[in-house]
Design a protein around this motif. Structure first.
Motif, short mmCIF file in Angstrom:
data_model
loop_
_atom_site.label_atom_id
_atom_site.label_comp_id
_atom_site.label_asym_id
_atom_site.label_seq_id
_atom_site.Cartn_x
_atom_site.Cartn_y
_atom_site.Cartn_z
N GLN A 2 1.02 -1.26 0.02
CA GLN A 2 -0.09 0.03 -0.18
C GLN A 2 0.96 1.33 0.00
N ASP A 3 0.51 2.24 -0.97
CA ASP A 3 1.39 3.31 -0.86
C ASP A 3 2.71 3.28 -1.48
N LYS A 4 3.08 1.99 -2.14
CA LYS A 4 4.31 1.89 -2.45
C LYS A 4 4.46 2.22 -4.16
N THR A 5 5.33 2.93 -4.65
CA THR A 5 5.29 3.32 -6.22
C THR A 5 6.21 2.19 -6.71
N VAL A 6 5.74 1.56 -7.60
CA VAL A 6 6.31 0.47 -8.10
C VAL A 6 6.42 0.91 -9.83
N LEU A 7 7.72 1.02 -10.57
CA LEU A 7 7.75 1.15 -11.92
C LEU A 7 8.21 -0.36 -12.48
N ILE A 8 7.42 -0.78 -13.40
CA ILE A 8 7.88 -2.01 -14.12
C ILE A 8 7.91 -1.81 -15.68
N THR A 9 9.07 -2.05 -16.25
CA THR A 9 9.30 -2.01 -17.74
C THR A 9 8.84 -3.22 -18.38
N THR A 19 3.23 -9.89 -13.45
CA THR A 19 4.00 -9.11 -12.08
C THR A 19 3.06 -7.71 -11.77
N ALA A 20 2.68 -6.97 -12.70
CA ALA A 20 1.88 -5.73 -12.51
C ALA A 20 0.64 -6.22 -11.82
N GLU A 21 -0.22 -7.21 -12.50
CA GLU A 21 -1.40 -7.82 -11.81
C GLU A 21 -1.26 -8.15 -10.17
N ARG A 22 -0.03 -8.86 -10.08
CA ARG A 22 0.02 -9.34 -8.54
C ARG A 22 0.24 -8.10 -7.50
N LEU A 23 1.06 -7.28 -8.03
CA LEU A 23 1.49 -6.04 -7.37
C LEU A 23 0.04 -5.07 -7.08
N ALA A 24 -0.57 -5.11 -8.32
CA ALA A 24 -1.82 -4.32 -7.91
C ALA A 24 -2.73 -4.79 -7.19
N ARG A 25 -3.02 -6.04 -6.90
CA ARG A 25 -3.82 -6.67 -5.95
C ARG A 25 -3.32 -6.31 -4.73
N LYS A 26 -2.06 -6.28 -4.36
CA LYS A 26 -1.24 -5.83 -3.04
C LYS A 26 -1.37 -4.37 -2.75
N GLY A 27 -1.94 -3.56 -3.79
CA GLY A 27 -2.28 -2.13 -3.56
C GLY A 27 -1.16 -1.21 -3.74
N HIS A 29 0.91 1.31 -6.03
CA HIS A 29 0.62 2.31 -7.14
C HIS A 29 1.67 2.12 -8.37
N LEU A 30 1.01 1.51 -9.53
CA LEU A 30 1.91 0.89 -10.36
C LEU A 30 2.31 2.18 -11.43
N ALA A 40 0.16 -0.05 -23.22
CA ALA A 40 0.44 0.19 -22.04
C ALA A 40 -1.03 0.69 -21.38
N GLN A 41 -1.71 1.37 -22.15
CA GLN A 41 -2.89 1.95 -21.66
C GLN A 41 -4.05 0.94 -21.57
N ARG A 42 -3.93 0.03 -22.59
CA ARG A 42 -4.92 -1.19 -22.51
C ARG A 42 -4.90 -1.82 -21.41
N THR A 43 -3.35 -2.21 -20.90
CA THR A 43 -3.13 -3.08 -19.74
C THR A 43 -3.61 -2.37 -18.55
N ALA A 44 -3.38 -0.91 -18.45
CA ALA A 44 -3.70 -0.24 -17.32
C ALA A 44 -5.17 -0.21 -17.26
N ASP A 45 -6.09 -0.05 -18.32
CA ASP A 45 -7.33 -0.18 -18.15
C ASP A 45 -7.82 -1.52 -17.63
N TRP A 46 -7.19 -2.69 -18.01
CA TRP A 46 -7.33 -4.13 -17.63
C TRP A 46 -7.23 -4.12 -16.09
N LEU A 47 -6.16 -3.57 -15.62
CA LEU A 47 -5.71 -3.85 -14.32
C LEU A 47 -6.56 -3.24 -13.26
N VAL A 48 -7.04 -1.93 -13.84
CA VAL A 48 -7.87 -1.22 -13.03
C VAL A 48 -9.33 -2.08 -12.83
N GLU A 49 -9.83 -2.71 -14.06
CA GLU A 49 -11.00 -3.38 -14.10
C GLU A 49 -11.06 -4.58 -13.35
#
Length: 286
Positions: A2-9, A19-27, A29-30, A40-49
């Motif tokens: 929670q409240d951790k900022t993570v950048l993934i290339t 990796t992004a999905e697993r860390l998004a579920r942990k709260g 900020h990706l 990237a935006q398509r993946t971001a939208d998918w992760l939010v949903e």
């Protein structure tokens, strides 16, 4: 996370997306740093949903162009005061000789040099304390087959002498050497570790491999690990309190500490690679 900022290339596909999905579920900020803004935006939208985590940002990043790496670094630093975890995940495999925008062999340029510059440029956001920020480099067991051919990092020997698998192994060795030297130079400011994710059924070998490589990989891929399983060690290194103070080490797909190859433990080679890389990216440093 929670409240951790993570950048993934390379977060729009394969291990990076898992990796992004697993860390998004942990709260967490990706920040999804990808060459294709659309993907990237398509993946971001998918992760939010999918995860319900709305703290998902994108960052345009082409690791094959150091101008792009610098621009991405500037944009990130302007928008994010702190970076808790940097996962240098993106990778490429090439069956034929290709060069980056600055004229380096593509696998060395993307898998190592682009990430080297990105990491150095983002240091101001990571240098809060040793227990604050983590750098994670996705390497491979293929590093054991590699060496660093300093006379051929720009493809000087030409297409006929090019061996894609050898070049890939070289780039993965560079990941481990970079991890060791980053820890030696900046171990009091952050932790840095690298890993072998296992043999994972991604599209890595299908994109730029030769026809034979693509055919073999397509047949083998169904028997390889899923990307989600391949993300296990990246997620562990990014989030586990067990490795909060562990640095400069190499982990296997089971999250166990193992020794990398003797070449990867060569301190003189690690320093020489750092010096070469620093000179290569000098004009793009912030």
């Amino acid at each position: 996370m929670q409240d951790k900022t993570v950048l993934i290339t390379g977060a729009n596909d394969g291990i990076g997306k898992a990796t992004a999905e697993r860390l998004a579920r942990k709260g967490a900020h990706l920040v999804l740093a990808c060459r294709s803004e659309t993907k990237a935006q398509r993946t971001a939208d998918w992760l939010v949903e999918t995860t319900g985590n709305e703290h998902i940002d994108t960052l345009p990043l082409d690791l094959a162009d150091l101008h792009s790496v610098r621009a991405a670094s500037e944009l990130f630093l302007a928008e994010h005061p702190r970076l808790d975890v940097l996962i240098n995940n993106a990778g490429v495999y090439c069956g034929s000789l290709e060069l980056t925008s600055q004229g380096y062999e593509l696998q060395f340029g993307v898998n190592h040099l682009g990430h080297f510059l990105l990491t150095l440029n983002l240091m101001p956001a990571m240098q809060c304390s040793k227990l604050c920020s983590r750098v994670i480099n996705v390497s491979s067991a293929m590093h054991t087959k590699g060496g660093i051919d300093f006379g051929n990092l720009r493809g000087e020997r030409g297409e006929k002498a090019y061996d894609g698998t050898r070049a890939y192994a070289q780039s993965k060795l560079a990941n481990v050497l970079f991890t060791k030297e980053l820890d030696r130079r900046h171990g009091s400011e952050l932790t840095t570790n690298c890993l072998h994710p296992g043999v994972v059924g991604t599209s890595l070998a299908n994109k730029k491999g030769k026809l034979f490589t693509k055919a073999v990989w397509s047949m083998y891929k169904p028997f390889a690990k899923t990307p989600s399983r391949g993300a296990d060690t990246s997620v562990y290194l990014a989030s586990s309190p067990e490795v909060r103070e562990v640095s400069g080490r190499y982990f296997n797909p089971n999250q166990c500490l193992v020794k990398p190859s003797p070449t990867a433990r060569n301190e003189q080679l690690a320093r020489r690679l750092w010096e070469y890389s620093a000179a290569a990216v000098h004009e793009f440093l912030l």
